[in-house]
Design a protein around this motif. Structure first.
Motif, PDB file in Angstrom:
ATOM      1  N   LYS A 168       0.914  -1.190  -0.058  1.00 43.34           N
ATOM      2  CA  LYS A 168       0.079  -0.124   0.056  1.00 43.34           C
ATOM      3  C   LYS A 168       0.909   1.108   0.056  1.00 43.34           C
ATOM      4  CE  LYS A 168      -3.209   2.599   2.932  1.00 43.34           C
ATOM      5  NZ  LYS A 168      -4.114   2.396   4.035  1.00 43.34           N
ATOM      6  N   LEU A 169       1.602   1.395   0.954  1.00 42.11           N
ATOM      7  CA  LEU A 169       2.620   2.475   0.985  1.00 42.11           C
ATOM      8  C   LEU A 169       3.277   2.970  -0.491  1.00 42.11           C
ATOM      9  CD1 LEU A 169       4.019   2.290   4.957  1.00 42.11           C
ATOM     10  CD2 LEU A 169       1.891   3.842   3.885  1.00 42.11           C
ATOM     11  N   ARG A 170       4.004   1.739  -0.873  1.00 40.51           N
ATOM     12  CA  ARG A 170       4.877   2.008  -2.132  1.00 40.51           C
ATOM     13  C   ARG A 170       3.829   2.405  -3.112  1.00 40.51           C
ATOM     14  NH1 ARG A 170       9.131  -2.683  -3.584  1.00 40.51           N
ATOM     15  NH2 ARG A 170      10.717  -1.262  -4.499  1.00 40.51           N
ATOM     16  N   VAL A 171       2.628   1.856  -3.278  1.00 38.25           N
ATOM     17  CA  VAL A 171       1.737   2.093  -4.404  1.00 38.25           C
ATOM     18  C   VAL A 171       1.301   3.544  -4.213  1.00 38.25           C
ATOM     19  CG1 VAL A 171      -0.404   1.804  -5.356  1.00 38.25           C
ATOM     20  CG2 VAL A 171       0.995  -0.220  -4.880  1.00 38.25           C
ATOM     21  N   GLN A 172       1.000   3.961  -2.981  1.00 35.74           N
ATOM     22  CA  GLN A 172       0.679   5.391  -2.737  1.00 35.74           C
ATOM     23  C   GLN A 172       1.607   6.257  -3.026  1.00 35.74           C
ATOM     24  OE1 GLN A 172      -1.017   5.262   1.284  1.00 35.74           O
ATOM     25  NE2 GLN A 172      -3.161   4.990   0.673  1.00 35.74           N
ATOM     26  N   ARG A 173       2.865   6.042  -2.630  1.00 41.98           N
ATOM     27  CA  ARG A 173       4.067   6.933  -2.826  1.00 41.98           C
ATOM     28  C   ARG A 173       4.104   7.238  -4.476  1.00 41.98           C
ATOM     29  NH1 ARG A 173      10.419   5.964  -1.915  1.00 41.98           N
ATOM     30  NH2 ARG A 173      10.962   8.070  -3.024  1.00 41.98           N
ATOM     31  N   ALA A 174       3.858   6.152  -5.276  1.00 38.93           N
ATOM     32  CA  ALA A 174       4.019   6.329  -6.719  1.00 38.93           C
ATOM     33  C   ALA A 174       2.947   7.174  -7.063  1.00 38.93           C
ATOM     34  CB  ALA A 174       4.065   4.831  -7.264  1.00 38.93           C
ATOM     35  N   LEU A 175       1.680   6.899  -6.651  1.00 39.78           N
ATOM     36  CA  LEU A 175       0.605   7.668  -6.934  1.00 39.78           C
ATOM     37  C   LEU A 175       0.621   8.983  -6.547  1.00 39.78           C
ATOM     38  CD1 LEU A 175      -2.543   5.222  -6.640  1.00 39.78           C
ATOM     39  CD2 LEU A 175      -1.029   5.609  -8.587  1.00 39.78           C
ATOM     40  N   PHE A 176       1.313   9.402  -5.346  1.00 36.18           N
ATOM     41  CA  PHE A 176       1.273  10.687  -5.115  1.00 36.18           C
ATOM     42  C   PHE A 176       2.236  11.497  -5.853  1.00 36.18           C
ATOM     43  CE2 PHE A 176       0.813   9.609  -0.182  1.00 36.18           C
ATOM     44  CZ  PHE A 176      -0.558   9.365  -0.372  1.00 36.18           C
ATOM     45  N   GLY A 177       3.321  10.779  -6.554  1.00 31.70           N
ATOM     46  CA  GLY A 177       4.180  11.375  -7.411  1.00 31.70           C
ATOM     47  C   GLY A 177       3.466  11.828  -8.515  1.00 31.70           C
ATOM     48  N   LEU A 178       2.887  11.066  -9.312  1.00 36.06           N
ATOM     49  CA  LEU A 178       1.874  11.246 -10.392  1.00 36.06           C
ATOM     50  C   LEU A 178       0.898  12.480 -10.239  1.00 36.06           C
ATOM     51  CD1 LEU A 178       1.216  10.507 -13.176  1.00 36.06           C
ATOM     52  CD2 LEU A 178      -0.524   8.662 -12.481  1.00 36.06           C
ATOM     53  N   LEU A 179       0.101  12.385  -9.124  1.00 38.66           N
ATOM     54  CA  LEU A 179      -0.868  13.369  -8.584  1.00 38.66           C
ATOM     55  C   LEU A 179       0.030  14.702  -8.718  1.00 38.66           C
ATOM     56  CD1 LEU A 179      -3.106  11.425  -6.268  1.00 38.66           C
ATOM     57  CD2 LEU A 179      -3.801  12.288  -8.588  1.00 38.66           C
ATOM     58  N   GLN A 180       0.787  14.788  -8.033  1.00 36.57           N
ATOM     59  CA  GLN A 180       1.687  16.019  -7.820  1.00 36.57           C
ATOM     60  C   GLN A 180       2.078  16.625  -9.205  1.00 36.57           C
ATOM     61  OE1 GLN A 180       5.318  15.404  -5.780  1.00 36.57           O
ATOM     62  NE2 GLN A 180       5.956  17.690  -5.987  1.00 36.57           N
ATOM     63  N   HIS A 181       2.568  15.716 -10.471  1.00 35.16           N
ATOM     64  CA  HIS A 181       2.680  16.340 -11.723  1.00 35.16           C
ATOM     65  C   HIS A 181       1.430  16.517 -12.143  1.00 35.16           C
ATOM     66  CE1 HIS A 181       4.505  16.262 -15.587  1.00 35.16           C
ATOM     67  NE2 HIS A 181       3.455  15.559 -15.845  1.00 35.16           N
ATOM     68  N   ILE A 182       0.391  15.957 -12.083  1.00 29.63           N
ATOM     69  CA  ILE A 182      -0.870  16.243 -13.024  1.00 29.63           C
ATOM     70  C   ILE A 182      -1.489  17.287 -12.375  1.00 29.63           C
ATOM     71  CG2 ILE A 182      -3.345  15.510 -13.049  1.00 29.63           C
ATOM     72  CD1 ILE A 182      -2.309  12.551 -13.282  1.00 29.63           C
ATOM     73  N   VAL A 183      -1.513  17.664 -11.242  1.00 30.46           N
ATOM     74  CA  VAL A 183      -1.862  18.852 -10.534  1.00 30.46           C
ATOM     75  C   VAL A 183      -1.274  20.007 -10.967  1.00 30.46           C
ATOM     76  CG1 VAL A 183      -2.327  20.111  -8.105  1.00 30.46           C
ATOM     77  CG2 VAL A 183      -3.082  17.922  -8.646  1.00 30.46           C
ATOM     78  N   GLY A 184       0.240  20.076 -11.264  1.00 32.19           N
ATOM     79  CA  GLY A 184       1.243  21.334 -11.586  1.00 32.19           C
ATOM     80  C   GLY A 184       0.670  21.515 -12.835  1.00 32.19           C
ATOM     81  N   TYR A 185       0.475  20.676 -13.677  1.00 33.17           N
ATOM     82  CA  TYR A 185       0.545  20.809 -15.120  1.00 33.17           C
ATOM     83  C   TYR A 185      -1.265  21.277 -15.336  1.00 33.17           C
ATOM     84  CZ  TYR A 185      -0.564  20.356 -20.225  1.00 33.17           C
ATOM     85  OH  TYR A 185      -0.900  20.505 -21.202  1.00 33.17           O
ATOM     86  N   THR A 186      -2.263  20.618 -14.583  1.00 32.28           N
ATOM     87  CA  THR A 186      -3.450  20.993 -14.913  1.00 32.28           C
ATOM     88  C   THR A 186      -3.798  22.325 -14.466  1.00 32.28           C
ATOM     89  OG1 THR A 186      -4.234  18.656 -14.681  1.00 32.28           O
ATOM     90  CG2 THR A 186      -5.970  20.133 -14.476  1.00 32.28           C
TER      91      THR A 186
END
Length: 747
Positions: free
Chosen positions: A636-654
Motif C-alpha cells: 500500500k505505502l509503495r503504491v501510494q507513494r508512486a500515485l502521490f508523485g503522479l498526482l503532484q505532476h498532474i496537478v502542477g500541469y492542470t
C-alpha cells in the motif's frame, strides 16, 4: 729367449691385422675382379693350412667358389664347395652352409641342370628354416622361382615368388623385397599378363627409389618402361627409359645400356620420332658389336626392323626381322621367340608375302601356346587366389597376436602398478605406525601445553571480544546518528527550498497588503460623494473625469486582487509540497514495504482524499469511477507513494490550463494487475509532444513526482504509459497485485 718372446708378441697382432685385411679384400674382389680374387684366395688358403685355421679356411674356400663361378669355371667352383662342406662338417657355420647350397644351386642352374639346382636350393631352405633365418629362406625361394621360370613352370615360379614375398614383407630387407616384386612381374610378363606385371614393377620401383642403389634403380626403371611400352603407355615408357638410360651411362654398364637404348628407340619409333630413334639405334649398334650378346642383338634387330618398317624400307625391315628370329631361337625363351615371329609375320604381310606371313604367324601362335597353355593359366590364377587368401589369414593372425601381446603387456603393467601401489601403501603404513608409536610418548605433554595455551588464549579472546562488542555498539550508534543526520539534512534542504518559496510569496503578499493608497483614494471618493450626495448630478457634471477614474480604480483593484490570489495559490502549493515531502519521508522510513490486504476502492479513495485539498486549491474537479470491493494483497505505502508523485505532476500541469479543470480517475483489476487510468484536459499538445514531454519528465531527476512514480512502478514490476486522445491526456498505470477474495468487506 725373452727377446724372442717379445718379438713374437709384437708381430702377432700385426700378422692378424694383415690377414683380416686380405680377407676383406677377397670378399670385395669376388664380384669385381674374380681372377685377382682367385690368386689372393690361393695365398690365403696356404696361410690357413699352415696355421691350422680351419674356420677362416672354410670362408676362403667359399669365396674362391664364388670367384670361379664368376669366371664360369664350374668344376673348380664345385670342388671348392665340396672342400668348404668338408670343413663345415667339423665346425658347422650356418651362414656358410646356406651359402654353399646357394652356390651349388646357381652352378646347376647356369648349366641348365634344373632338378639338381632345385634340390640344392631345397637343402638350403630346410637349413634356413631350422635355424630361423627368414632372409636366407626368402633368397633361396627367389632362386628356385628363377629356375622354375627357366623351366617354363610358371605356376611354380609364381607360387615360389609369392612365398618369398610373404617372408620379405615381415622382415626389414627393402632390396630383397624389391627384387622379389621384380621377379613376380617377370613371371606375369612371360605369361602375357602385362597389367599385373606393371603393378608389381610399380611396387618394386617405389621400394628401390628409397634405396641408394643406382644400379638397382636403373634396372627397375628399364623393366617398368619396357612393360609400359608393350601396354601402349608411350609417354610413361619414354620417361622411365630415359631416366634408366641416364643412370646406366653413369654406371658404365654397357650391356644394360644397350638393352635400354633398343627399348627407348622402339618408343620413339611408335611416337614417330624417327630421327631420335635412329640416333639411339646407332649408339646401340656400336655397343652390340662390342658386346656380341645374342639377347642384345635380338633386341637391336627387332628395333632396326621396326625403324625400317616405319620408313617404308621393307627389304631392310625383313632382313632385320629374320635376323632377330634366328638370334631368338637358341635363347630358349618361347615368349621372346613368339614376339619376334609375330613381328616377322607383320613385315611379311606388308611386303605382300601373305602365305609366308601366315606360316610364320602360326609358328608364333604355337610358341605362345607352348609358353602359356590354358592349364597353366588356370593353375596360376588358382595359386594366386590361394596366396592372397593366405596373406589375409596371416594378417588377421598377426592382428590377433598383436592384440594378445597388447593385452599381456597391459596386464603386466597393471600387475606392476598394483605391486608398486601395494608396496608403497605397506611402506606408508609401516612409517605411520612408527610415527604413532613415537608420538604417543609425547602426546600427553603436548596436550597439557595446548590446554594451557588454549585457556590463556580463550581469556584473551573473551576480553577482546567484549571490547569489540562495545566498539561495535558505539559505531552502530554513531552510524545511526550519522544516517539520521544525513537524512535530516536532505529533508531540511528540500523543506528549506519549499519554505523559501512560501516566505517569498508571503513577503510579496504582505507588501501588497501594506499598500493602502487605493484605500485612501476610496476614502476620499467616499467623503466627496457623501458631501455631495444631495447634488450628485451637479458634482458629476463638474467632475466629468470622476467616473472614468472610478473605472480605472476598479481595474487596478481587480488586478491587485488577482495578484493576491496568485500569491496565495503559490503559498498553498509550497505548503502542499512541504506536506508531500514530509509524507514521502514517512514512506521512506518504512523500508520493509509491508504488504497489506485491503479493498481496491479503499486504496484509491484514501490516495485521492489525501490530495483533495491540493486539487481544490487549483479548482480541479475530481471524478472517481469504479466500485470494486475485491480485496487484494498490495504494498500500500509503495503504491501510494508512486500515485502521490503522479498526482503532484498532474496537478502542477492542470493548474496552469485556462478553462475547465478536471481529473477523472477510473480503476479495475484482473487476476494479477490493478489498472488505474488518469485523464485530464490538455491545451495545444499533440501525441509526439506528449511522448517527448512524458519521456523527459519520467526520466529526469528534476521532476520529482513523475520520476518517483515511474521508478517505484518499475521496481514493483509495474508500468506507466501516457497517450493523447481527443484533447485529453491518459495515464495508464499497471500495479501488480494478488487477489485474495472477491466482494469481501473491508473493516
Amino acid at each position: 729367449m725373452l727377446l724372442v718372446f717379445m718379438s713374437w708378441t709384437l708381430l702377432c697382432p700385426l700378422q692378424e691385422s694383415s690377414f683380416q685385411q686380405s680377407m676383406d679384400d677377397l670378399k670385395r674382389m669376388v664380384n669385381r675382379e674374380p681372377e685377382s680374387a682367385i690368386q689372393l684366395g690361393k695365398q690365403l688358403l696356404e696361410t690357413c693350412k699352415q696355421n691350422g685355421d680351419r674356420h677362416n679356411q672354410a670362408h676362403v674356400e667359399f669365396r674362391m667358389a664364388s670367384a670361379f663361378l664368376r669366371v664360369s669355371d664350374f668344376d673348380a667352383a664345385m670342388n671348392h664347395i665340396q672342400s668348404c662342406r668338408s670343413l663345415l662338417a667339423e665346425e658347422p657355420q650356418v651362414t656358410l652352409t646356406i651359402g654353399c647350397a646357394t652356390l651349388e644351386g646357381t652352378i646347376h642352374a647356369t648349366q641348365h641342370r634344373y632338378p639338381q639346382a632345385l634340390e640344392a636350393y631345397l637343402v638350403g631352405i630346410e637349413f634356413a628354416k631350422r635355424n630361423q633365418l627368414p632372409e636366407n629362406e626368402a633368397d633361396l625361394l627367389s632362386n628356385m622361382a628363377i629356375v622354375y621360370r627357366r623351366m617354363g613352370d610358371y605356376a611354380m615360379a609364381l607360387s615360389t615368388n609369392l612365398a618369398s614375398l610373404e617372408i620379405r614383407e615381415t622382415i626389414d630387407d627393402p632390396m630383397g623385397l624389391a627384387n622379389t616384386l621384380n621377379n613376380i612381374s617377370s613371371v606375369y610378363y612371360d605369361l602375357g599378363n602385362l597389367q599385373e606385371a606393371y603393378v608389381y614393377l610399380e611396387r618394386s620401383l617405389d621400394v628401390k627409389r628409397g634405396i641408394e642403389d643406382p644400379r638397382a634403380l636403373s634396372i627397375a626403371l628399364n623393366n617398368l618402361g619396357t612393360v609400359a611400352l608393350e601396354l601402349g603407355q608411350l609417354d610413361r615408357a619414354r620417361d622411365l627409359l630415359t631416366e634408366s638410360l641416364a643412370l646406366k651411362r653413369v654406371l658404365g654398364n654397357k650391356d644394360a645400356t644397350a638393352t635400354t637404348l633398343n627399348a627407348l628407340a622402339q618408343v620413339h619409333i611408335k611416337l614417330h620420332e624417327l630421327d631420335r630413334a635412329r640416333e639411339l639405334l646407332d649408339e646401340a649398334g656400336v655397343l652390340s658389336a662390342e658386346l656380341n650378346d645374342p639377347s642384345i642383338n635380338t633386341d637391336r634387330n627387332s628395333a632396326e626392323s621396326m625403324w625400317f618398317r616405319a620408313n617404308g624400307q621393307m627389304d631392310q625391315a625383313l632382313s632385320h626381322a629374320v635376323a632377330a628370329v634366328d638370334l631368338a631361337r637358341p635363347l630358349g625363351n618361347k615368349k621372346r621367340l613368339s614376339d619376334t615371329l609375330m613381328a616377322l609375320s607383320h613385315v611379311l604381310s606388308e611386303s605382300g608375302q601373305h602365305d609366308k606371313a601366315l606360316e610364320v604367324y602360326r609358328e608364333a601362335h604355337d610358341q605362345y601356346v607352348d609358353a602359356f597353355d590354358e592349364q597353366t593359366r588356370l593353375q596360376t590364377a588358382d595359386l594366386q587366389s590361394r596366396i592372397e587368401a593366405n596373406q589375409k589369414t596371416r594378417q588377421l593372425n598377426e592382428l590377433k597376436h598383436d592384440h594378445q601381446i597388447q593385452e599381456l603387456e597391459l596386464n603386466r603393467k597393471v600387475w606392476v602398478r598394483n605391486a608398486w601401489i601395494t608396496g608403497l601403501v605397506s611402506l606408508l603404513l609401516f612409517v605411520w605406525a612408527i610415527y604413532l608409536v613415537r608420538s604417543r610418548h609425547n602426546q600427553r605433554q603436548v596436550n597439557q601445553q595446548l590446554e594451557r595455551r588454549v585457556a590463556e588464549r580463550t581469556a584473551d579472546l573473551q576480553a577482546k571480544t567484549q571490547a569489540l562488542a562495545n566498539m561495535q555498539h558505539q559505531l552502530t550508534e554513531a552510524a545511526h546518528h550519522a544516517g539520521m543526520a544525513e537524512l535530516a539534512m536532505g529533508v531540511l534542504h528540500h523543506i528549506g527550498n519549499a519554505l523559501n518559496q512560501v516566505n517569498t510569496s508571503a513577503g510579496v503578499l504582505l507588501e501588497q497588503l501594506h499598500d493602502v493608497r487605493s484605500l485612501e483614494l476610496l476614502d476620499n471618493i467616499a467623503v466627496a460623494l457623501k458631501e455631495n450626495q444631495h447634488n450628485l448630478d451637479q458634482f458629476l457634471s463638474e467632475k466629468p473625469a470622476f467616473p472614468s477614474a472610478l473605472t480605472r480604480m476598479a481595474e487596478q483593484l481587480r488586478d491587485r486582487n488577482h495578484g493576491l490570489v496568485q500569491e496565495v495559490v503559490q503559498l498553498r502549493e509550497g505548503l502542499v509540497e512541504v506536506n508531500a515531502m514530509v509524507h514521502d519521508q514517512e514512506i521512506h522510513a518504512n523500508v520493509q514495504w509491508a504488504t497489506e490486504t485491503l479493498p481496491v476502492s479503499v486504496l484509491i479513495h484514501d490516495t485521492m482524499n489525501s490530495h483533495r485539498h491540493m486539487m481544490a486549491a487549483h479548482d480541479i474537479d475530481l471524478r472517481i469511477q469504479g466500485d470494486s470491493e475485491a480485496t487484494v494483497a498490495i504494498q500500500k505505502l509503495r503504491v501510494q507513494r508512486a500515485l502521490f508523485g503522479l498526482l503532484q505532476h498532474i496537478v502542477g500541469y492542470t493548474g496552469q490550463i485556462q478553462g475547465e479543470r478536471w481529473l477523472q480517475v477510473s480503476f479495475r483489476h484482473n487476476s494479477d494487475q490493478l489498472l488505474i487510468d488518469f485523464q485530464h484536459p490538455c491545451d495545444q499538445l499533440n501525441q509526439d509532444q506528449i511522448d517527448q514531454w512524458f519521456h523527459q519528465n519520467a526520466s529526469s531527476d528534476k521532476q520529482l513526482g513523475l520520476h518517483n512514480c515511474a521508478t517505484l512502478l518499475v521496481e514493483m514490476n509495474g508500468a506507466i504509459a501516457a497517450s493523447l486522445d481527443s484533447g485529453r491526456v491518459h495515464y495508464a498505470v499497471q500495479v501488480p497485485i494478488k487477489v485474495t477474495t472477491k466482494e469481501q468487506k473491508y473493516v
